[in-house]
Design a protein around this motif. Structure first.
Motif, PDB file in Angstrom:
ATOM      1  N   SER A  53       0.834  -1.195   0.000  1.00 50.45           N
ATOM      2  CA  SER A  53       0.000   0.000   0.000  1.00 50.45           C
ATOM      3  C   SER A  53       0.871   1.249   0.000  1.00 50.45           C
ATOM      4  N   GLU A  54       0.343   2.331  -0.477  1.00 52.55           N
ATOM      5  CA  GLU A  54       1.115   3.544  -0.706  1.00 52.55           C
ATOM      6  C   GLU A  54       1.850   4.024   0.538  1.00 52.55           C
ATOM      7  N   GLU A  55       1.211   3.911   1.682  1.00 50.72           N
ATOM      8  CA  GLU A  55       1.841   4.438   2.889  1.00 50.72           C
ATOM      9  C   GLU A  55       3.024   3.600   3.356  1.00 50.72           C
ATOM     10  N   LEU A  56       3.211   2.377   2.787  1.00 53.98           N
ATOM     11  CA  LEU A  56       4.300   1.517   3.224  1.00 53.98           C
ATOM     12  C   LEU A  56       5.483   1.535   2.270  1.00 53.98           C
ATOM     13  N   ILE A  57       5.328   2.165   1.116  1.00 54.20           N
ATOM     14  CA  ILE A  57       6.378   2.105   0.103  1.00 54.20           C
ATOM     15  C   ILE A  57       7.694   2.670   0.628  1.00 54.20           C
ATOM     16  N   SER A  58       7.650   3.807   1.316  1.00 55.66           N
ATOM     17  CA  SER A  58       8.880   4.439   1.777  1.00 55.66           C
ATOM     18  C   SER A  58       9.501   3.691   2.959  1.00 55.66           C
ATOM     19  N   SER A  59       8.692   3.062   3.795  1.00 59.76           N
ATOM     20  CA  SER A  59       9.204   2.402   4.997  1.00 59.76           C
ATOM     21  C   SER A  59       9.564   0.940   4.771  1.00 59.76           C
ATOM     22  N   GLU A  60       9.081   0.321   3.711  1.00 59.10           N
ATOM     23  CA  GLU A  60       9.354  -1.091   3.452  1.00 59.10           C
ATOM     24  C   GLU A  60       9.787  -1.308   2.013  1.00 59.10           C
ATOM     25  N   PRO A  61      10.943  -0.766   1.623  1.00 62.04           N
ATOM     26  CA  PRO A  61      11.420  -0.990   0.261  1.00 62.04           C
ATOM     27  C   PRO A  61      11.821  -2.447   0.046  1.00 62.04           C
ATOM     28  N   LEU A  62      11.880  -2.856  -1.201  1.00 61.01           N
ATOM     29  CA  LEU A  62      12.277  -4.217  -1.554  1.00 61.01           C
ATOM     30  C   LEU A  62      13.622  -4.563  -0.923  1.00 61.01           C
TER      31      LEU A  62
END
Length: 392
Positions: A53-62
Protein backbone atom coordinates in the motif's frame (compact mmCIF):
# COMPACT_ATOMS: atom_id res chain seq x y z
CA UNK A 1 -6.40 -8.98 4.65
CA UNK A 2 -3.13 -9.96 6.44
CA UNK A 3 -1.52 -13.27 5.54
CA UNK A 4 -2.16 -14.74 8.97
CA UNK A 5 -5.89 -13.99 8.74
CA UNK A 6 -6.06 -15.62 5.31
CA UNK A 7 -4.30 -18.67 6.70
CA UNK A 8 -6.53 -18.99 9.77
CA UNK A 9 -9.69 -18.70 7.67
CA UNK A 10 -8.42 -21.26 5.16
CA UNK A 11 -7.42 -23.79 7.81
CA UNK A 12 -10.81 -23.59 9.55
CA UNK A 13 -12.66 -23.93 6.26
CA UNK A 14 -10.70 -26.91 4.95
CA UNK A 15 -10.77 -28.64 8.35
CA UNK A 16 -14.57 -28.45 8.47
CA UNK A 17 -14.88 -29.71 4.91
CA UNK A 18 -12.50 -32.60 5.40
CA UNK A 19 -14.44 -33.69 8.48
CA UNK A 20 -17.65 -33.58 6.43
CA UNK A 21 -16.41 -35.48 3.40
CA UNK A 22 -13.78 -37.83 4.81
CA UNK A 23 -16.08 -40.84 4.51
CA UNK A 24 -17.47 -39.83 1.11
CA UNK A 25 -16.16 -40.90 -2.27
CA UNK A 26 -17.30 -37.87 -4.23
CA UNK A 27 -15.00 -35.26 -2.73
CA UNK A 28 -12.89 -34.60 -5.84
CA UNK A 29 -14.64 -31.33 -6.67
CA UNK A 30 -14.23 -30.12 -3.10
CA UNK A 31 -10.53 -30.96 -3.21
CA UNK A 32 -10.10 -28.97 -6.42
CA UNK A 33 -11.83 -26.00 -4.81
CA UNK A 34 -9.45 -26.19 -1.83
CA UNK A 35 -6.47 -26.28 -4.19
CA UNK A 36 -7.77 -23.25 -6.07
CA UNK A 37 -8.16 -21.41 -2.77
CA UNK A 38 -4.57 -22.29 -1.86
CA UNK A 39 -3.32 -20.92 -5.18
CA UNK A 40 -5.34 -17.73 -4.70
CA UNK A 41 -3.81 -17.13 -1.28
CA UNK A 42 -0.29 -17.63 -2.64
CA UNK A 43 -1.00 -15.16 -5.43
CA UNK A 44 -2.50 -12.58 -3.05
CA UNK A 45 0.34 -12.78 -0.53
CA UNK A 46 3.09 -12.31 -3.11
CA UNK A 47 1.12 -9.55 -4.82
CA UNK A 48 1.20 -7.75 -1.47
CA UNK A 49 4.99 -8.06 -1.38
CA UNK A 50 5.28 -6.69 -4.89
CA UNK A 51 2.82 -3.80 -4.53
CA UNK A 52 2.47 -2.70 -0.91
CA UNK A 53 0.00 0.00 0.00
CA UNK A 54 1.11 3.54 -0.71
CA UNK A 55 1.84 4.44 2.89
CA UNK A 56 4.30 1.52 3.22
CA UNK A 57 6.38 2.10 0.10
CA UNK A 58 8.88 4.44 1.78
CA UNK A 59 9.20 2.40 5.00
CA UNK A 60 9.35 -1.09 3.45
CA UNK A 61 11.42 -0.99 0.26
CA UNK A 62 12.28 -4.22 -1.55
CA UNK A 63 14.90 -6.28 0.33
CA UNK A 64 14.71 -4.18 3.49
CA UNK A 65 14.61 -5.98 6.85
CA UNK A 66 10.90 -5.27 7.26
CA UNK A 67 10.20 -6.54 3.72
CA UNK A 68 12.19 -9.73 4.36
CA UNK A 69 10.19 -10.32 7.53
CA UNK A 70 6.99 -10.13 5.48
CA UNK A 71 8.50 -12.51 2.91
CA UNK A 72 9.34 -15.07 5.61
CA UNK A 73 5.84 -14.68 7.08
CA UNK A 74 4.35 -15.42 3.66
CA UNK A 75 6.45 -18.58 3.40
CA UNK A 76 5.29 -19.77 6.82
CA UNK A 77 1.66 -19.25 5.80
CA UNK A 78 2.17 -21.07 2.48
CA UNK A 79 3.87 -23.95 4.24
CA UNK A 80 1.07 -24.28 6.82
CA UNK A 81 -1.67 -24.33 4.18
CA UNK A 82 0.27 -26.81 2.06
CA UNK A 83 0.47 -29.22 4.98
CA UNK A 84 -3.26 -28.87 5.52
CA UNK A 85 -3.98 -29.65 1.86
CA UNK A 86 -1.57 -32.59 1.76
CA UNK A 87 -2.02 -34.19 5.17
CA UNK A 88 -5.30 -33.31 6.89
CA UNK A 89 -7.78 -36.17 6.44
CA UNK A 90 -5.68 -37.58 3.62
CA UNK A 91 -5.79 -41.25 2.64
CA UNK A 92 -2.10 -42.27 3.01
CA UNK A 93 -2.30 -44.50 -0.06
CA UNK A 94 -2.57 -41.40 -2.29
CA UNK A 95 1.01 -40.47 -1.41
CA UNK A 96 2.29 -43.70 -2.98
CA UNK A 97 0.62 -43.06 -6.33
CA UNK A 98 2.44 -41.44 -9.28
CA UNK A 99 3.61 -38.73 -9.53
CA UNK A 100 3.67 -38.15 -5.74
CA UNK A 101 5.81 -41.23 -5.21
CA UNK A 102 8.53 -39.23 -7.01
CA UNK A 103 7.62 -35.65 -6.06
CA UNK A 104 7.43 -36.18 -2.29
CA UNK A 105 11.00 -37.55 -1.95
CA UNK A 106 12.24 -34.67 -4.10
CA UNK A 107 10.43 -32.21 -1.84
CA UNK A 108 11.99 -33.82 1.24
CA UNK A 109 15.49 -33.45 -0.20
CA UNK A 110 14.70 -29.85 -1.13
CA UNK A 111 13.66 -29.26 2.47
CA UNK A 112 17.03 -30.51 3.78
CA UNK A 113 18.84 -28.04 1.54
CA UNK A 114 16.53 -25.26 2.76
CA UNK A 115 17.58 -26.08 6.34
CA UNK A 116 21.23 -25.61 5.40
CA UNK A 117 20.38 -22.25 3.84
CA UNK A 118 18.56 -21.20 7.02
CA UNK A 119 21.80 -21.83 8.89
CA UNK A 120 23.81 -19.80 6.37
CA UNK A 121 21.32 -16.91 6.46
CA UNK A 122 21.33 -16.86 10.25
CA UNK A 123 25.12 -16.59 10.17
CA UNK A 124 24.85 -13.84 7.55
CA UNK A 125 22.59 -11.91 9.91
CA UNK A 126 25.35 -12.12 12.52
CA UNK A 127 27.70 -10.55 9.96
CA UNK A 128 25.25 -7.69 9.41
CA UNK A 129 25.12 -7.17 13.16
CA UNK A 130 28.91 -6.90 13.25
CA UNK A 131 28.85 -4.22 10.54
CA UNK A 132 26.28 -2.35 12.60
CA UNK A 133 28.59 -2.36 15.62
CA UNK A 134 31.36 -0.70 13.59
CA UNK A 135 28.89 1.89 12.32
CA UNK A 136 27.77 2.65 15.87
CA UNK A 137 31.38 3.35 16.91
CA UNK A 138 31.72 5.81 14.02
CA UNK A 139 28.42 7.49 14.89
CA UNK A 140 29.47 7.88 18.52
CA UNK A 141 32.78 9.46 17.50
CA UNK A 142 31.37 11.85 14.92
CA UNK A 143 28.57 13.04 17.18
CA UNK A 144 31.09 14.66 19.52
CA UNK A 145 31.04 18.47 19.65
CA UNK A 146 33.42 19.84 18.61
CA UNK A 147 34.91 17.12 16.39
CA UNK A 148 38.66 16.83 16.83
CA UNK A 149 41.39 14.78 15.19
CA UNK A 150 41.03 12.00 17.76
CA UNK A 151 37.32 11.50 17.06
CA UNK A 152 37.91 11.59 13.31
CA UNK A 153 40.67 8.96 13.50
CA UNK A 154 38.46 6.71 15.64
CA UNK A 155 35.56 7.09 13.22
CA UNK A 156 37.78 6.40 10.21
CA UNK A 157 39.12 3.19 11.76
CA UNK A 158 35.60 1.96 12.53
CA UNK A 159 34.28 2.88 9.07
CA UNK A 160 37.22 1.15 7.38
CA UNK A 161 36.54 -2.00 9.40
CA UNK A 162 32.85 -1.79 8.47
CA UNK A 163 33.54 -1.47 4.74
CA UNK A 164 36.12 -4.26 4.86
CA UNK A 165 33.55 -6.54 6.51
CA UNK A 166 31.11 -5.70 3.72
CA UNK A 167 33.55 -6.52 0.93
CA UNK A 168 32.98 -10.13 -0.01
CA UNK A 169 34.53 -11.94 -2.94
CA UNK A 170 31.94 -14.62 -3.60
CA UNK A 171 34.09 -16.34 -6.20
CA UNK A 172 36.90 -16.90 -3.70
CA UNK A 173 34.62 -18.03 -0.84
CA UNK A 174 35.99 -15.15 1.23
CA UNK A 175 33.21 -14.67 3.77
CA UNK A 176 35.05 -13.65 6.92
CA UNK A 177 33.59 -14.43 10.29
CA UNK A 178 30.79 -16.59 8.94
CA UNK A 179 30.42 -19.89 10.78
CA UNK A 180 27.74 -22.40 9.81
CA UNK A 181 26.60 -25.92 10.42
CA UNK A 182 24.85 -28.53 8.29
CA UNK A 183 21.21 -29.07 9.21
CA UNK A 184 21.16 -32.85 9.54
CA UNK A 185 21.74 -35.93 7.44
CA UNK A 186 25.13 -34.58 6.25
CA UNK A 187 28.68 -35.77 6.62
CA UNK A 188 31.63 -33.49 7.21
CA UNK A 189 33.61 -31.64 9.82
CA UNK A 190 31.32 -30.56 12.63
CA UNK A 191 34.02 -29.56 15.10
CA UNK A 192 32.78 -26.87 17.39
CA UNK A 193 29.15 -27.66 16.63
CA UNK A 194 28.19 -27.02 20.23
CA UNK A 195 29.50 -23.46 20.18
CA UNK A 196 26.56 -21.08 20.51
CA UNK A 197 26.04 -17.38 19.95
CA UNK A 198 23.43 -15.65 22.04
CA UNK A 199 21.37 -12.63 21.06
CA UNK A 200 19.33 -11.93 24.14
CA UNK A 201 17.31 -15.09 24.73
CA UNK A 202 17.70 -16.15 21.09
CA UNK A 203 20.16 -18.91 20.21
CA UNK A 204 21.55 -18.71 16.68
CA UNK A 205 21.32 -21.67 14.33
CA UNK A 206 24.73 -20.73 12.90
CA UNK A 207 27.74 -22.92 13.56
CA UNK A 208 30.48 -24.39 11.34
CA UNK A 209 30.37 -25.92 7.84
CA UNK A 210 32.91 -27.02 5.26
CA UNK A 211 34.83 -24.23 3.54
CA UNK A 212 33.72 -25.39 0.10
CA UNK A 213 30.00 -25.07 0.90
CA UNK A 214 28.27 -22.92 -1.71
CA UNK A 215 24.99 -21.06 -1.27
CA UNK A 216 24.52 -20.68 -5.03
CA UNK A 217 25.10 -24.40 -5.64
CA UNK A 218 22.65 -25.20 -2.88
CA UNK A 219 19.99 -23.07 -4.57
CA UNK A 220 20.80 -24.67 -7.94
CA UNK A 221 20.37 -28.15 -6.46
CA UNK A 222 16.97 -27.15 -5.04
CA UNK A 223 15.51 -26.26 -8.43
CA UNK A 224 17.49 -28.52 -10.78
CA UNK A 225 14.67 -31.12 -10.87
CA UNK A 226 11.77 -28.74 -10.25
CA UNK A 227 9.30 -29.15 -13.12
CA UNK A 228 5.75 -27.82 -13.36
CA UNK A 229 3.12 -30.62 -13.36
CA UNK A 230 1.48 -31.52 -16.64
CA UNK A 231 -2.25 -31.13 -17.11
CA UNK A 232 -2.74 -34.88 -17.32
CA UNK A 233 -1.29 -35.73 -13.90
CA UNK A 234 -3.52 -38.39 -12.26
CA UNK A 235 -3.69 -36.48 -8.96
CA UNK A 236 -4.22 -32.79 -8.30
CA UNK A 237 -1.79 -32.94 -5.38
CA UNK A 238 1.15 -32.51 -7.77
CA UNK A 239 0.18 -28.85 -8.11
CA UNK A 240 0.51 -27.83 -4.42
CA UNK A 241 3.80 -29.75 -4.17
CA UNK A 242 5.13 -27.72 -7.09
CA UNK A 243 3.78 -24.46 -5.65
CA UNK A 244 5.38 -24.99 -2.24
CA UNK A 245 8.66 -26.08 -3.84
CA UNK A 246 8.71 -22.94 -6.00
CA UNK A 247 7.90 -20.70 -3.03
CA UNK A 248 10.59 -22.41 -0.93
CA UNK A 249 13.25 -21.97 -3.61
CA UNK A 250 12.31 -18.33 -4.22
CA UNK A 251 12.33 -17.40 -0.53
CA UNK A 252 15.68 -19.10 0.10
CA UNK A 253 17.12 -17.46 -3.03
CA UNK A 254 15.95 -14.02 -1.91
CA UNK A 255 17.35 -14.48 1.61
CA UNK A 256 20.73 -15.59 0.27
CA UNK A 257 20.81 -12.55 -2.02
CA UNK A 258 19.95 -10.20 0.85
CA UNK A 259 22.48 -11.12 3.54
CA UNK A 260 26.15 -12.20 3.41
CA UNK A 261 26.39 -15.91 2.60
CA UNK A 262 29.24 -18.16 1.56
CA UNK A 263 29.91 -18.38 -2.22
CA UNK A 264 27.04 -16.77 -4.10
CA UNK A 265 28.58 -16.27 -7.55
CA UNK A 266 26.04 -16.70 -10.36
CA UNK A 267 23.06 -16.15 -8.10
CA UNK A 268 21.44 -13.88 -10.70
CA UNK A 269 20.64 -17.00 -12.75
CA UNK A 270 17.31 -17.76 -11.12
CA UNK A 271 14.98 -20.68 -11.71
CA UNK A 272 12.15 -20.40 -14.22
CA UNK A 273 8.45 -20.60 -13.36
CA UNK A 274 6.00 -20.88 -16.29
CA UNK A 275 4.42 -17.46 -16.87
CA UNK A 276 0.98 -18.88 -17.58
CA UNK A 277 0.54 -19.86 -13.91
CA UNK A 278 -1.64 -17.15 -12.37
CA UNK A 279 -0.34 -17.65 -8.82
CA UNK A 280 3.25 -17.09 -9.96
CA UNK A 281 2.97 -13.66 -11.66
CA UNK A 282 4.14 -11.67 -8.63
CA UNK A 283 6.91 -14.14 -7.81
CA UNK A 284 8.25 -13.86 -11.35
CA UNK A 285 8.16 -10.05 -11.19
CA UNK A 286 10.01 -10.09 -7.84
CA UNK A 287 12.56 -12.52 -9.26
CA UNK A 288 13.33 -10.21 -12.15
CA UNK A 289 13.73 -7.13 -9.94
CA UNK A 290 15.97 -8.90 -7.43
CA UNK A 291 18.08 -10.50 -10.20
CA UNK A 292 18.71 -7.07 -11.77
CA UNK A 293 19.83 -5.67 -8.43
CA UNK A 294 22.06 -8.70 -7.89
CA UNK A 295 23.87 -8.10 -11.18
CA UNK A 296 24.72 -4.58 -9.97
CA UNK A 297 25.85 -6.01 -6.62
CA UNK A 298 28.22 -8.50 -8.26
CA UNK A 299 29.99 -5.66 -10.06
CA UNK A 300 30.59 -3.84 -6.74
CA UNK A 301 31.40 -7.04 -4.79
CA UNK A 302 29.33 -5.81 -1.84
CA UNK A 303 27.92 -7.87 1.01
CA UNK A 304 24.35 -8.27 -0.23
CA UNK A 305 21.14 -6.60 -1.34
CA UNK A 306 19.83 -5.85 2.14
CA UNK A 307 18.53 -2.28 1.89
CA UNK A 308 20.03 -1.20 5.20
CA UNK A 309 23.45 -2.66 4.29
CA UNK A 310 23.54 -0.82 0.98
CA UNK A 311 22.69 2.51 2.61
CA UNK A 312 25.23 1.90 5.36
CA UNK A 313 27.90 1.17 2.75
CA UNK A 314 27.14 4.35 0.79
CA UNK A 315 27.21 6.53 3.90
CA UNK A 316 30.39 4.83 5.11
CA UNK A 317 32.20 5.62 1.87
CA UNK A 318 31.11 9.26 2.02
CA UNK A 319 32.18 9.65 5.64
CA UNK A 320 35.54 8.00 4.90
CA UNK A 321 36.15 10.72 2.30
CA UNK A 322 35.33 13.33 4.95
CA UNK A 323 37.79 11.85 7.46
CA UNK A 324 40.54 11.70 4.82
CA UNK A 325 40.34 15.43 4.17
CA UNK A 326 39.46 16.67 7.66
CA UNK A 327 41.29 19.65 9.10
CA UNK A 328 40.26 21.10 12.46
CA UNK A 329 37.86 22.83 12.98
CA UNK A 330 36.25 21.90 9.62
CA UNK A 331 34.18 23.95 7.21
CA UNK A 332 30.72 24.85 8.52
CA UNK A 333 28.89 23.76 5.35
CA UNK A 334 30.73 20.44 5.22
CA UNK A 335 30.15 19.83 8.93
CA UNK A 336 26.41 20.34 8.46
CA UNK A 337 26.43 17.74 5.69
CA UNK A 338 28.38 15.31 7.88
CA UNK A 339 25.96 15.86 10.77
CA UNK A 340 23.05 14.90 8.51
CA UNK A 341 24.88 11.79 7.27
CA UNK A 342 25.77 10.72 10.82
CA UNK A 343 22.13 11.12 11.84
CA UNK A 344 21.06 8.97 8.88
CA UNK A 345 23.64 6.31 9.75
CA UNK A 346 22.40 6.31 13.35
CA UNK A 347 18.83 5.80 12.08
CA UNK A 348 19.95 2.82 9.98
CA UNK A 349 21.73 1.31 12.99
CA UNK A 350 18.52 1.65 14.97
CA UNK A 351 16.47 -0.04 12.22
CA UNK A 352 18.97 -2.91 12.09
CA UNK A 353 18.92 -3.25 15.88
CA UNK A 354 15.12 -3.33 15.93
CA UNK A 355 14.70 -5.69 12.98
CA UNK A 356 17.51 -8.24 13.01
CA UNK A 357 16.56 -10.23 16.10
CA UNK A 358 12.89 -10.66 15.00
CA UNK A 359 14.09 -11.66 11.52
CA UNK A 360 16.55 -14.15 12.96
CA UNK A 361 13.80 -15.60 15.15
CA UNK A 362 11.61 -15.99 12.05
CA UNK A 363 14.42 -17.84 10.28
CA UNK A 364 14.62 -20.09 13.33
CA UNK A 365 10.85 -20.69 13.07
CA UNK A 366 11.21 -21.56 9.38
CA UNK A 367 13.94 -24.06 10.26
CA UNK A 368 11.88 -25.83 12.91
CA UNK A 369 8.68 -25.67 10.86
CA UNK A 370 10.40 -27.39 7.94
CA UNK A 371 11.78 -30.05 10.29
CA UNK A 372 8.30 -30.73 11.74
CA UNK A 373 6.60 -30.79 8.34
CA UNK A 374 9.23 -33.09 6.93
CA UNK A 375 8.72 -35.46 9.86
CA UNK A 376 4.92 -35.40 9.41
CA UNK A 377 5.14 -36.10 5.69
CA UNK A 378 7.66 -38.92 6.15
CA UNK A 379 5.34 -40.43 8.75
CA UNK A 380 2.47 -40.24 6.25
CA UNK A 381 4.64 -41.96 3.63
CA UNK A 382 5.57 -44.63 6.17
CA UNK A 383 1.91 -45.24 7.00
CA UNK A 384 1.13 -45.45 3.30
CA UNK A 385 3.76 -48.13 2.93
CA UNK A 386 2.23 -50.14 5.77
CA UNK A 387 -1.28 -49.82 4.26
CA UNK A 388 -0.05 -51.03 0.87
CA UNK A 389 1.66 -54.13 2.29
CA UNK A 390 -0.36 -57.33 1.71
CA UNK A 391 -1.73 -59.11 4.76
CA UNK A 392 -0.11 -62.54 5.12
Amino acid sequence: MPATEYQSSFLRRISIRRNQVISMDGNHEQELEDLELFQKHVADWFAGLLSPSEELISSEPLMSISWLRKLVDVFLCCEAEFNTVLIMGRDPSQICKPPLDRLIPELMERAVKALDICNAVSSGIDSVRQCKRFAEIAVSALKQKPIGDGQVKRARKALSSMLTAMTIDDKENNCKGAERTWSFGRRGNTAGANKERAVGNFRSLSMIVAKNWSASKQILAMYSNLVAPRGGEPTGLASPVYILSSVMVFVMWALVAAVPCQERSGLATHFQIPRHLAWAHSIIALQERIAEEWKKKEKKCSAGLLEELQKMEKLGQSLIEFTDGFQFPGETEKMDEVTAQVAELAEICWRIEEGLVPLQMQIREVFHRIVRSRTDILELVDNAGKVSQPIV
